[in-house]
Design a protein around this motif. Structure first.
Motif, PDB file in Angstrom:
ATOM      1  N   GLY A  12       0.802  -1.208   0.000  1.00  0.00           N
ATOM      2  CA  GLY A  12       0.000   0.000   0.000  1.00  0.00           C
ATOM      3  C   GLY A  12       0.838   1.262   0.000  1.00  0.00           C
ATOM      4  N   SER A  13       0.146   2.401   0.019  1.00  0.00           N
ATOM      5  CA  SER A  13       0.813   3.690   0.056  1.00  0.00           C
ATOM      6  C   SER A  13      -0.053   4.666   0.832  1.00  0.00           C
ATOM      7  N   GLY A  14       0.582   5.736   1.308  1.00  0.00           N
ATOM      8  CA  GLY A  14      -0.132   6.731   2.102  1.00  0.00           C
ATOM      9  C   GLY A  14       0.455   6.809   3.489  1.00  0.00           C
ATOM     10  N   PRO A  15      -0.298   7.355   4.449  1.00  0.00           N
ATOM     11  CA  PRO A  15       0.181   7.404   5.829  1.00  0.00           C
ATOM     12  C   PRO A  15       0.546   5.995   6.311  1.00  0.00           C
ATOM     13  N   VAL A  16       1.551   5.903   7.159  1.00  0.00           N
ATOM     14  CA  VAL A  16       2.081   4.589   7.552  1.00  0.00           C
ATOM     15  C   VAL A  16       1.392   4.071   8.818  1.00  0.00           C
ATOM     16  N   ILE A  17       0.951   2.823   8.760  1.00  0.00           N
ATOM     17  CA  ILE A  17       0.507   2.097   9.956  1.00  0.00           C
ATOM     18  C   ILE A  17       1.429   0.893  10.112  1.00  0.00           C
ATOM     19  N   TRP A  30      -1.335 -10.772  10.687  1.00  0.00           N
ATOM     20  CA  TRP A  30      -1.960  -9.547  10.192  1.00  0.00           C
ATOM     21  C   TRP A  30      -2.349  -9.617   8.714  1.00  0.00           C
ATOM     22  N   THR A  31      -1.941 -10.660   8.008  1.00  0.00           N
ATOM     23  CA  THR A  31      -2.048 -10.680   6.539  1.00  0.00           C
ATOM     24  C   THR A  31      -3.449 -10.365   6.035  1.00  0.00           C
ATOM     25  N   ASP A  32      -4.441 -11.116   6.463  1.00  0.00           N
ATOM     26  CA  ASP A  32      -5.813 -10.905   5.982  1.00  0.00           C
ATOM     27  C   ASP A  32      -6.423  -9.643   6.580  1.00  0.00           C
ATOM     28  N   PHE A  33      -6.103  -9.378   7.830  1.00  0.00           N
ATOM     29  CA  PHE A  33      -6.698  -8.239   8.526  1.00  0.00           C
ATOM     30  C   PHE A  33      -6.312  -6.908   7.883  1.00  0.00           C
ATOM     31  N   THR A  34      -5.066  -6.772   7.476  1.00  0.00           N
ATOM     32  CA  THR A  34      -4.588  -5.480   6.983  1.00  0.00           C
ATOM     33  C   THR A  34      -4.807  -5.270   5.485  1.00  0.00           C
ATOM     34  N   LYS A  35      -5.105  -6.323   4.763  1.00  0.00           N
ATOM     35  CA  LYS A  35      -5.186  -6.193   3.300  1.00  0.00           C
ATOM     36  C   LYS A  35      -6.158  -5.093   2.858  1.00  0.00           C
ATOM     37  N   PRO A  36      -7.367  -4.992   3.420  1.00  0.00           N
ATOM     38  CA  PRO A  36      -8.269  -3.922   2.982  1.00  0.00           C
ATOM     39  C   PRO A  36      -7.763  -2.521   3.306  1.00  0.00           C
ATOM     40  N   LEU A  37      -6.887  -2.396   4.287  1.00  0.00           N
ATOM     41  CA  LEU A  37      -6.357  -1.083   4.661  1.00  0.00           C
ATOM     42  C   LEU A  37      -5.339  -0.556   3.653  1.00  0.00           C
ATOM     43  N   GLU A  38      -4.850  -1.446   2.791  1.00  0.00           N
ATOM     44  CA  GLU A  38      -3.828  -1.041   1.815  1.00  0.00           C
ATOM     45  C   GLU A  38      -4.369  -0.047   0.790  1.00  0.00           C
ATOM     46  N   HIS A  39      -5.703   0.097   0.724  1.00  0.00           N
ATOM     47  CA  HIS A  39      -6.284   1.071  -0.195  1.00  0.00           C
ATOM     48  C   HIS A  39      -5.924   2.499   0.213  1.00  0.00           C
ATOM     49  N   GLN A  40      -5.649   2.708   1.501  1.00  0.00           N
ATOM     50  CA  GLN A  40      -5.427   4.054   2.001  1.00  0.00           C
ATOM     51  C   GLN A  40      -4.088   4.268   2.699  1.00  0.00           C
ATOM     52  N   LEU A 251      -9.786   1.777  11.777  1.00  0.00           N
ATOM     53  CA  LEU A 251      -9.814   2.746  10.686  1.00  0.00           C
ATOM     54  C   LEU A 251     -10.366   4.089  11.162  1.00  0.00           C
ATOM     55  N   LYS A 252     -11.430   4.058  11.950  1.00  0.00           N
ATOM     56  CA  LYS A 252     -12.018   5.312  12.432  1.00  0.00           C
ATOM     57  C   LYS A 252     -11.015   6.086  13.285  1.00  0.00           C
ATOM     58  N   PHE A 253     -10.253   5.370  14.094  1.00  0.00           N
ATOM     59  CA  PHE A 253      -9.216   6.047  14.874  1.00  0.00           C
ATOM     60  C   PHE A 253      -8.161   6.638  13.960  1.00  0.00           C
ATOM     61  N   ALA A 254      -7.705   5.859  12.986  1.00  0.00           N
ATOM     62  CA  ALA A 254      -6.675   6.345  12.062  1.00  0.00           C
ATOM     63  C   ALA A 254      -7.151   7.585  11.323  1.00  0.00           C
ATOM     64  N   GLU A 255      -8.434   7.625  11.003  1.00  0.00           N
ATOM     65  CA  GLU A 255      -8.969   8.763  10.256  1.00  0.00           C
ATOM     66  C   GLU A 255      -9.028  10.035  11.100  1.00  0.00           C
ATOM     67  N   ASN A 261      -9.275   9.057   2.327  1.00  0.00           N
ATOM     68  CA  ASN A 261     -10.403   8.951   1.419  1.00  0.00           C
ATOM     69  C   ASN A 261     -11.305   7.808   1.882  1.00  0.00           C
ATOM     70  N   THR A 262     -12.215   8.080   2.785  1.00  0.00           N
ATOM     71  CA  THR A 262     -13.050   7.027   3.358  1.00  0.00           C
ATOM     72  C   THR A 262     -13.957   6.404   2.304  1.00  0.00           C
ATOM     73  N   GLN A 263     -14.408   7.215   1.353  1.00  0.00           N
ATOM     74  CA  GLN A 263     -15.334   6.674   0.361  1.00  0.00           C
ATOM     75  C   GLN A 263     -14.653   5.602  -0.484  1.00  0.00           C
ATOM     76  N   ARG A 264     -13.387   5.834  -0.837  1.00  0.00           N
ATOM     77  CA  ARG A 264     -12.667   4.846  -1.633  1.00  0.00           C
ATOM     78  C   ARG A 264     -12.572   3.535  -0.872  1.00  0.00           C
ATOM     79  N   TYR A 265     -12.342   3.620   0.456  1.00  0.00           N
ATOM     80  CA  TYR A 265     -12.233   2.400   1.263  1.00  0.00           C
ATOM     81  C   TYR A 265     -13.577   1.676   1.307  1.00  0.00           C
ATOM     82  N   ARG A 266     -14.631   2.440   1.537  1.00  0.00           N
ATOM     83  CA  ARG A 266     -15.943   1.803   1.649  1.00  0.00           C
ATOM     84  C   ARG A 266     -16.371   1.195   0.326  1.00  0.00           C
ATOM     85  N   ASN A 267     -15.978   1.820  -0.765  1.00  0.00           N
ATOM     86  CA  ASN A 267     -16.308   1.264  -2.070  1.00  0.00           C
ATOM     87  C   ASN A 267     -15.609  -0.055  -2.340  1.00  0.00           C
ATOM     88  N   ALA A 268     -14.530  -0.310  -1.572  1.00  0.00           N
ATOM     89  CA  ALA A 268     -13.807  -1.566  -1.750  1.00  0.00           C
ATOM     90  C   ALA A 268     -14.549  -2.736  -1.104  1.00  0.00           C
TER      91      ALA A 268
END
Length: 271
Positions: A12-17, A30-40, A251-255, A261-268
């Protein structure tokens, strides 16, 4: 990838977690848990010293492990990150927050605590070490993992439990014994919570046998800026027991820390 002394995965790219796993675990939890977060986000997960693919250290103390993580972050040119520590990984994260606060923009104690071991817990660590030395790691892992999950989740979490057992059985005995001693002897870090200017997120399972609700309630009000999320019907392993809700809470805490871009994440479709 391994341009540091610690093995890690990055996507992923963007702010680092940055994600730190717990005792007898590895970055693979963490593999499956973090995969959706890679969008942001730019997601980095480390194998802590002596775990997974990382080499055995000479010192398993939380302070030493924190220094190795901090050095790895420097090698990866990470200026600031949100640091997420599960269980023992939270102890390491607190040690890093104490010594290197400028490298963080937030801290998440993911089923973890700043409190030291009670005398009863210290004695339990010693008994566990004696059990492992006498009966071996395989036998220990067969009884250690399942109780970390809420009883109502154990049947549906069979694959996760098996995965955790396999990761644990592959962990060197030296690591297991070293970390048991380091966790037993770690200091009280509630002062870190009291004095930090970092936002702190407490993610807790209502049925967590390792970090009970009472312990979280003693701590969650200490930081100047904190959020707490209690997961119902979850034990110590929220990333497996209820990954969607756990991820959404994180995610809500990170935001709140960095605009995303929350909409991009939700669209995923991650929720």
């Amino acid at each position: 990838m391994n341009s540091t002394a610690l093995a890690y995965t990055e996507a992923g790219s963007g702010p680092v977690i940055v994600f730190l796993h717990g005792f007898c675990e590895s970055k693979d939890v963490w593999t499956d848990f973090t995969k959706p977060l890679e969008h942001q986000f730019r997601i980095i997960a480390f194998d802590l010293p002596g775990h997974g693919e990382s080499p055995l250290p000479s010192d398993f103390s939380m302070e030493s492990q924190a220094r190795q993580v901090q050095e790895a972050l420097q090698d990866l040119k990470v200026e600031k990150c949100l640091l997420v520590g599960h269980s023992m990984g939270g102890y390491v994260a607190l040690a890093l927050a104490e010594s290197f606060p400028d490298q963080l923009y937030g801290l998440c104690l993911f089923h973890s605590s700043a409190l030291p071991d009670t005398q009863e817990k210290q004695e339990s660590r010693d008994k566990t070490a004696a059990f492992v030395q006498k009966h071996g790691l395989d036998k220990f892992m067969e009884t250690f993992v399942s109780p970390l999950f809420a009883e109502s989740n154990r049947e549906s979490s069979k694959e996760a439990i098996q995965k955790m057992q396999e990761i644990g059985k592959a962990t060197p005995v030296e690591t297991v014994l070293g970390c048991l001693g380091a966790m037993r002897d770690r200091p009280d870090r509630t002062e870190v919570l009291k004095t930090t200017v970092l936002p702190v997120f407490f993610l807790a399972g209502k049925e967590d046998p390792a970090v009970p609700l009472e312990a979280i309630l003693q701590q969650c009000h200490l930081p100047e800026n904190s959020m707490t999320y209690f997961l119902g019907h979850v034990g110590h392993m929220g990333m497996f027991e209820n990954p969607a809700l756990t991820r959404q809470a994180l995610l809500k805490f990170a935001e709140t820390l960095v605009p995303t871009n929350t909409q991009r994440y939700r669209n995923a479709g991650s929720f």
